[in-house]
Design a protein around this motif. Structure first.
Motif, PDB file in Angstrom:
ATOM      1  N   UNK A   1       0.842  -1.177   0.000  1.00  0.00           N
ATOM      2  CA  UNK A   1       0.000   0.000   0.000  1.00  0.00           C
ATOM      3  C   UNK A   1       0.887   1.240   0.000  1.00  0.00           C
ATOM      4  N   UNK A   2       0.714   2.150  -0.953  1.00  0.00           N
ATOM      5  CA  UNK A   2       1.544   3.366  -1.007  1.00  0.00           C
ATOM      6  C   UNK A   2       1.207   4.300   0.153  1.00  0.00           C
ATOM      7  N   UNK A   3       2.186   5.095   0.573  1.00  0.00           N
ATOM      8  CA  UNK A   3       1.929   6.029   1.678  1.00  0.00           C
ATOM      9  C   UNK A   3       0.893   7.074   1.289  1.00  0.00           C
ATOM     10  N   UNK A   4       0.119   7.473   2.281  1.00  0.00           N
ATOM     11  CA  UNK A   4      -0.900   8.507   2.091  1.00  0.00           C
ATOM     12  C   UNK A   4      -0.210   9.851   1.875  1.00  0.00           C
ATOM     13  N   UNK A   5      -0.475  10.533   0.741  1.00  0.00           N
ATOM     14  CA  UNK A   5       0.187  11.820   0.477  1.00  0.00           C
ATOM     15  C   UNK A   5      -0.103  12.871   1.540  1.00  0.00           C
ATOM     16  N   UNK A   6      -1.298  12.859   2.111  1.00  0.00           N
ATOM     17  CA  UNK A   6      -1.635  13.847   3.143  1.00  0.00           C
ATOM     18  C   UNK A   6      -0.773  13.636   4.384  1.00  0.00           C
ATOM     19  N   UNK A   7      -0.565  12.382   4.748  1.00  0.00           N
ATOM     20  CA  UNK A   7       0.274  12.074   5.916  1.00  0.00           C
ATOM     21  C   UNK A   7       1.719  12.458   5.622  1.00  0.00           C
ATOM     22  N   UNK A   8       2.169  12.156   4.425  1.00  0.00           N
ATOM     23  CA  UNK A   8       3.530  12.496   4.023  1.00  0.00           C
ATOM     24  C   UNK A   8       3.745  14.011   4.013  1.00  0.00           C
ATOM     25  N   UNK A   9       2.767  14.757   3.512  1.00  0.00           N
ATOM     26  CA  UNK A   9       2.861  16.221   3.496  1.00  0.00           C
ATOM     27  C   UNK A   9       2.899  16.777   4.910  1.00  0.00           C
ATOM     28  N   UNK A  10       2.048  16.240   5.785  1.00  0.00           N
ATOM     29  CA  UNK A  10       2.011  16.717   7.169  1.00  0.00           C
ATOM     30  C   UNK A  10       3.333  16.415   7.865  1.00  0.00           C
ATOM     31  N   UNK A  11       3.846  15.223   7.640  1.00  0.00           N
ATOM     32  CA  UNK A  11       5.123  14.849   8.253  1.00  0.00           C
ATOM     33  C   UNK A  11       6.233  15.796   7.781  1.00  0.00           C
ATOM     34  N   UNK A  12       6.239  16.153   6.513  1.00  0.00           N
ATOM     35  CA  UNK A  12       7.248  17.066   5.982  1.00  0.00           C
ATOM     36  C   UNK A  12       7.100  18.458   6.591  1.00  0.00           C
ATOM     37  N   UNK A  13       5.849  18.929   6.747  1.00  0.00           N
ATOM     38  CA  UNK A  13       5.625  20.242   7.380  1.00  0.00           C
ATOM     39  C   UNK A  13       6.139  20.244   8.814  1.00  0.00           C
ATOM     40  N   UNK A  14       5.829  19.177   9.554  1.00  0.00           N
ATOM     41  CA  UNK A  14       6.285  19.092  10.946  1.00  0.00           C
ATOM     42  C   UNK A  14       7.811  19.036  10.986  1.00  0.00           C
ATOM     43  N   UNK A  15       8.401  18.272  10.088  1.00  0.00           N
ATOM     44  CA  UNK A  15       9.857  18.187  10.013  1.00  0.00           C
ATOM     45  C   UNK A  15      10.456  19.571   9.779  1.00  0.00           C
ATOM     46  N   UNK A  16       9.882  20.322   8.854  1.00  0.00           N
ATOM     47  CA  UNK A  16      10.371  21.671   8.564  1.00  0.00           C
ATOM     48  C   UNK A  16      10.208  22.593   9.773  1.00  0.00           C
ATOM     49  N   UNK A  17       9.089  22.468  10.473  1.00  0.00           N
ATOM     50  CA  UNK A  17       8.877  23.277  11.673  1.00  0.00           C
ATOM     51  C   UNK A  17       9.886  22.927  12.763  1.00  0.00           C
ATOM     52  N   UNK A  18      10.167  21.640  12.945  1.00  0.00           N
ATOM     53  CA  UNK A  18      11.160  21.226  13.945  1.00  0.00           C
ATOM     54  C   UNK A  18      12.523  21.817  13.594  1.00  0.00           C
ATOM     55  N   UNK A  19      12.897  21.743  12.323  1.00  0.00           N
ATOM     56  CA  UNK A  19      14.183  22.321  11.912  1.00  0.00           C
ATOM     57  C   UNK A  19      14.227  23.825  12.174  1.00  0.00           C
ATOM     58  N   UNK A  20      13.129  24.515  11.911  1.00  0.00           N
ATOM     59  CA  UNK A  20      13.079  25.958  12.164  1.00  0.00           C
ATOM     60  C   UNK A  20      13.198  26.251  13.659  1.00  0.00           C
ATOM     61  N   UNK A  21      12.532  25.467  14.478  1.00  0.00           N
ATOM     62  CA  UNK A  21      12.632  25.651  15.930  1.00  0.00           C
ATOM     63  C   UNK A  21      14.038  25.336  16.423  1.00  0.00           C
ATOM     64  N   UNK A  22      14.652  24.295  15.881  1.00  0.00           N
ATOM     65  CA  UNK A  22      16.022  23.954  16.265  1.00  0.00           C
ATOM     66  C   UNK A  22      16.988  25.076  15.890  1.00  0.00           C
ATOM     67  N   UNK A  23      16.761  25.697  14.750  1.00  0.00           N
ATOM     68  CA  UNK A  23      17.638  26.782  14.294  1.00  0.00           C
ATOM     69  C   UNK A  23      17.591  27.979  15.237  1.00  0.00           C
ATOM     70  N   UNK A  24      16.504  28.118  15.964  1.00  0.00           N
ATOM     71  CA  UNK A  24      16.365  29.243  16.894  1.00  0.00           C
ATOM     72  C   UNK A  24      17.021  28.979  18.245  1.00  0.00           C
ATOM     73  N   UNK A  25      17.411  27.747  18.501  1.00  0.00           N
ATOM     74  CA  UNK A  25      17.999  27.391  19.787  1.00  0.00           C
ATOM     75  C   UNK A  25      19.437  27.892  19.848  1.00  0.00           C
ATOM     76  N   UNK A  26      19.770  28.572  20.941  1.00  0.00           N
ATOM     77  CA  UNK A  26      21.118  29.122  21.088  1.00  0.00           C
ATOM     78  C   UNK A  26      22.101  28.084  21.608  1.00  0.00           C
ATOM     79  N   UNK A  27      21.677  27.292  22.547  1.00  0.00           N
ATOM     80  CA  UNK A  27      22.588  26.329  23.164  1.00  0.00           C
ATOM     81  C   UNK A  27      22.047  24.918  23.001  1.00  0.00           C
TER      82      UNK A  27
END
Length: 87
Positions: free
Chosen positions: A1-27
């Motif tokens: 069964x192929x992955x659900x595109x909506x789930x894949x898109x959401x996972x990518x958005x969350x991944x991008x948000x995590x990276x953005x939050x990590x970039x704001x961390x000083x220490x």
């Protein structure tokens, strides 16, 4: 069964948000591998430090998931409180 595109898109958005939050961390701390780089060689301190680091990353992921859900809610018709909650 192929992955659900909506789930894949959401996972990518969350991944991008995590990276953005990590970039704001000083220490940003990383997990200590074996405790040898810590000032104290006490295994209890090593475990406690790693637990705190993991909790910090978990908080960043939860923040990203919450932000994604809020954006998704806003895009799909605005925020509406659940019927059982009065504000």
């Amino acid at each position: 069964m192929p992955p659900d595109p909506a789930v894949s898109d959401r996972r990518q958005r969350i991944h991008d948000l995590v990276l953005a939050l990590l970039a704001q961390q000083k220490d940003l701390e990383l997990l200590a591998g074996d405790g040898t780089g810590l000032p104290s060689s006490d295994p209890g301190n090593w475990i406690e430090r790693n637990r705190r680091v993991v909790q910090r990353y978990q908080a960043l992921v939860r923040s990203a998931v919450t932000l994604d859900a809020l954006v998704d809610q806003e895009v799909n018709g605005g925020f509406q409180a659940p019927a059982n909650q009065a504000y």
